[in-house]
Design an enzyme around this catalytic site. Structure first.
Site, mmCIF file in Angstrom:
data_model
loop_
_atom_site.group_PDB
_atom_site.id
_atom_site.type_symbol
_atom_site.label_atom_id
_atom_site.label_comp_id
_atom_site.label_asym_id
_atom_site.label_seq_id
_atom_site.Cartn_x
_atom_site.Cartn_y
_atom_site.Cartn_z
ATOM 1 N N GLU A 1 9.481 47.996 11.572
ATOM 2 C CA GLU A 1 9.310 49.430 11.848
ATOM 3 C C GLU A 1 10.663 50.085 12.121
ATOM 4 O OE1 GLU A 1 6.166 48.776 14.929
ATOM 5 O OE2 GLU A 1 4.967 50.041 13.607
ATOM 6 N N GLU B 1 1.256 41.649 13.476
ATOM 7 C CA GLU B 1 0.321 42.343 14.363
ATOM 8 C C GLU B 1 -1.121 41.925 14.069
ATOM 9 O OE1 GLU B 1 2.933 43.696 12.959
ATOM 10 O OE2 GLU B 1 3.838 45.243 14.207
HETATM 11 C C1 1HE Z 1 9.960 36.301 21.375
HETATM 12 C C2 1HE Z 1 9.563 37.012 20.227
HETATM 13 C C3 1HE Z 1 8.804 38.218 20.420
HETATM 14 C C4 1HE Z 1 10.671 35.280 19.590
HETATM 15 N N1 1HE Z 1 8.538 38.579 21.683
HETATM 16 N N2 1HE Z 1 9.670 36.716 22.598
HETATM 17 N N3 1HE Z 1 6.504 39.553 16.597
HETATM 18 C C5 1HE Z 1 6.055 38.338 16.253
HETATM 19 O O1 1HE Z 1 4.894 38.021 16.337
HETATM 20 C C6 1HE Z 1 7.112 37.368 15.808
HETATM 21 C C7 1HE Z 1 7.212 36.239 16.803
HETATM 22 N N4 1HE Z 1 8.367 35.385 16.565
HETATM 23 C C8 1HE Z 1 8.395 34.401 15.644
HETATM 24 O O2 1HE Z 1 7.512 34.255 14.809
HETATM 25 C C9 1HE Z 1 9.586 33.490 15.665
HETATM 26 O O3 1HE Z 1 10.209 33.610 16.930
HETATM 27 C C10 1HE Z 1 10.656 33.777 14.561
HETATM 28 C C11 1HE Z 1 10.080 33.395 13.193
HETATM 29 C C12 1HE Z 1 11.077 35.237 14.561
HETATM 30 C C13 1HE Z 1 11.931 32.938 14.849
HETATM 31 O O4 1HE Z 1 11.562 31.566 14.997
HETATM 32 P P1 1HE Z 1 12.566 30.549 15.746
HETATM 33 O O5 1HE Z 1 11.992 29.183 15.606
HETATM 34 O O6 1HE Z 1 13.961 30.782 15.246
HETATM 35 O O7 1HE Z 1 12.587 31.011 17.284
HETATM 36 P P2 1HE Z 1 11.496 30.756 18.438
HETATM 37 O O8 1HE Z 1 11.716 29.374 19.019
HETATM 38 O O9 1HE Z 1 10.128 31.064 17.975
HETATM 39 O O10 1HE Z 1 11.886 31.865 19.508
HETATM 40 C C14 1HE Z 1 13.065 31.780 20.285
HETATM 41 C C15 1HE Z 1 12.783 32.506 21.585
HETATM 42 O O11 1HE Z 1 12.541 33.862 21.328
HETATM 43 C C16 1HE Z 1 11.528 31.964 22.277
HETATM 44 O O12 1HE Z 1 11.705 32.139 23.659
HETATM 45 P P3 1HE Z 1 12.112 30.880 24.601
HETATM 46 O O13 1HE Z 1 12.248 31.478 25.960
HETATM 47 O O14 1HE Z 1 10.998 29.886 24.441
HETATM 48 O O15 1HE Z 1 13.414 30.354 24.045
HETATM 49 C C17 1HE Z 1 10.452 32.941 21.810
HETATM 50 O O16 1HE Z 1 9.357 33.028 22.699
HETATM 51 C C18 1HE Z 1 11.241 34.249 21.814
HETATM 52 N N5 1HE Z 1 10.648 35.237 20.936
HETATM 53 N N6 1HE Z 1 10.007 36.358 19.130
HETATM 54 C C19 1HE Z 1 8.958 37.839 22.725
HETATM 55 N N7 1HE Z 1 8.395 38.978 19.401
HETATM 56 C C20 1HE Z 1 5.850 48.820 18.363
HETATM 57 S S1 1HE Z 1 4.583 47.746 18.171
HETATM 58 C C21 1HE Z 1 5.207 46.387 17.280
HETATM 59 C C22 1HE Z 1 4.304 45.215 17.420
HETATM 60 C C23 1HE Z 1 4.990 43.968 17.016
HETATM 61 O O17 1HE Z 1 6.175 43.927 16.767
HETATM 62 S S2 1HE Z 1 3.996 42.592 16.896
HETATM 63 C C24 1HE Z 1 5.014 41.372 16.174
HETATM 64 C C25 1HE Z 1 5.734 40.569 17.207
#
Ligand code: 1HE
Length: 257
Positions: free
Chosen positions: A112, A132
């Site tokens: 977005e 989402e």
């Molecule tokens: C996060 C987030 C997040 C990572 N919010 N903490 N977005 C999503 O659903 C995407 C979610 N993220 C992923 O699918 C993956 O993180 C990735 C593919 C982007 C990257 O994977 P990777 O293996 O490199 O990293 P990871 O181990 O998954 O994440 C590293 C850290 O970032 C980990 O935290 P940690 O404390 O365990 O190290 C994750 O929890 C954190 N992290 N993405 C919070 N999104 C205006 S409305 C919009 C609505 C949306 O955007 S919904 C889509 C949200």
């Protein structure tokens, strides 16, 4: 506790480089990061001719920081989405064109954010998704307004219903980004484009950013009148007249030079 800045902001001449700096969370966007972006946008003056939005680490942005959404009630959820809309509108209808450099995850709110920018340069590692649908929520940062115009409502519907991921490397993404470049070359390409944008007259950039989308959304009669009005306003400026003279007297660059 000292707070690490989530944005790294640098001026280079007329270009403002704004880097999201939360790589350990894949540049997930929490309120503090969103508000920092808004502060930068609010502070832009006419000396800045183009802004480049890029990201530290391997990912442009993993979207909304989901840890924040979990805590919100209905009313807070509504205002939170409206805050996103406010900031995205400040990007799209702001002071200066914005070029985004994409890589890795450009998903959810990250997509977005990218969609609100004027030019998108995607490195080949970029992938686009709207998780989402799978998280049981709905887009809230303006994707419904901007993405169908870029990729078509059918493709956005598919992304939300089936979790489809688009990869820049597949070159199937003309609508997501205007450019696809090899890894690590996004910033260089964005800078090249920003320098071109910076040479336009302020009125041309304003018309492209503010009037073109308004014409696109309105009826053909009204749109044609708006186009005539902005065309007349643009050609009236001293700078436009000088540029036309430069061309006619052989001093201007030709197309492609
Ligand atoms: C996060 C987030 C997040 C990572 N919010 N903490 N977005 C999503 O659903 C995407 C979610 N993220 C992923 O699918 C993956 O993180 C990735 C593919 C982007 C990257 O994977 P990777 O293996 O490199 O990293 P990871 O181990 O998954 O994440 C590293 C850290 O970032 C980990 O935290 P940690 O404390 O365990 O190290 C994750 O929890 C954190 N992290 N993405 C919070 N999104 C205006 S409305 C919009 C609505 C949306 O955007 S919904 C889509 C949200």
């Amino acid at each position: 506790m000292t707070q690490v800045s989530l944005l790294d902001v640098q001026h280079e001449g007329e270009i403002l480089y704004v880097k999201m700096n939360r790589p350990e969370k894949r540049n997930a966007i929490n309120d503090r990061l969103l508000q920092s972006i808004e502060q930068v946008l609010d502070g832009i003056t006419s000396s800045i001719k183009c802004m480049i939005l890029h990201a530290e680490g391997d990912h442009f942005s993993a979207g909304l920081d989901l840890s924040q959404l979990q805590e919100k009630n209905l009313e807070e959820g509504l205002f939170h989405s409206r805050m996103w809309h406010r900031v995205m509108n400040k990007i799209q209808y702001g002071q200066t064109p914005v070029v985004a450099v994409l890589k890795g995850a450009c998903v959810g709110g990250g997509l977005e954010l990218a969609a609100a920018c004027h030019i998108r340069v995607a490195e080949t590692s970029t992938f686009f998704a709207l998780p989402e649908g799978q998280r049981g929520i709905f887009v809230g940062g303006g994707a419904s307004i901007r993405l169908p115009g870029l990729i078509g409502i059918g493709n956005m519907t598919d992304m939300m219903l089936t979790g489809r991921v688009y990869y820049a490397a597949e070159q199937t993404i003309a609508g997501f980004s205007q450019y696809v470049v090899p890894e690590s070359q996004g910033l260089e390409k964005a800078t090249e484009l920003a320098k071109k944008i910076a040479t336009n007259t302020a009125m041309t950039n304003y018309a492209v950013m503010h009037v073109l989308p308004a014409i696109h959304k309105t009826g053909t009669m009204e749109g044609a009148m708006m186009e005539s009005l902005i065309a007349a306003i643009a050609q009236e400026s001293v700078e436009a007249k000088q540029r036309l003279r430069d061309f006619l007297e052989g001093r201007a660059k030709k197309i492609g030079e």
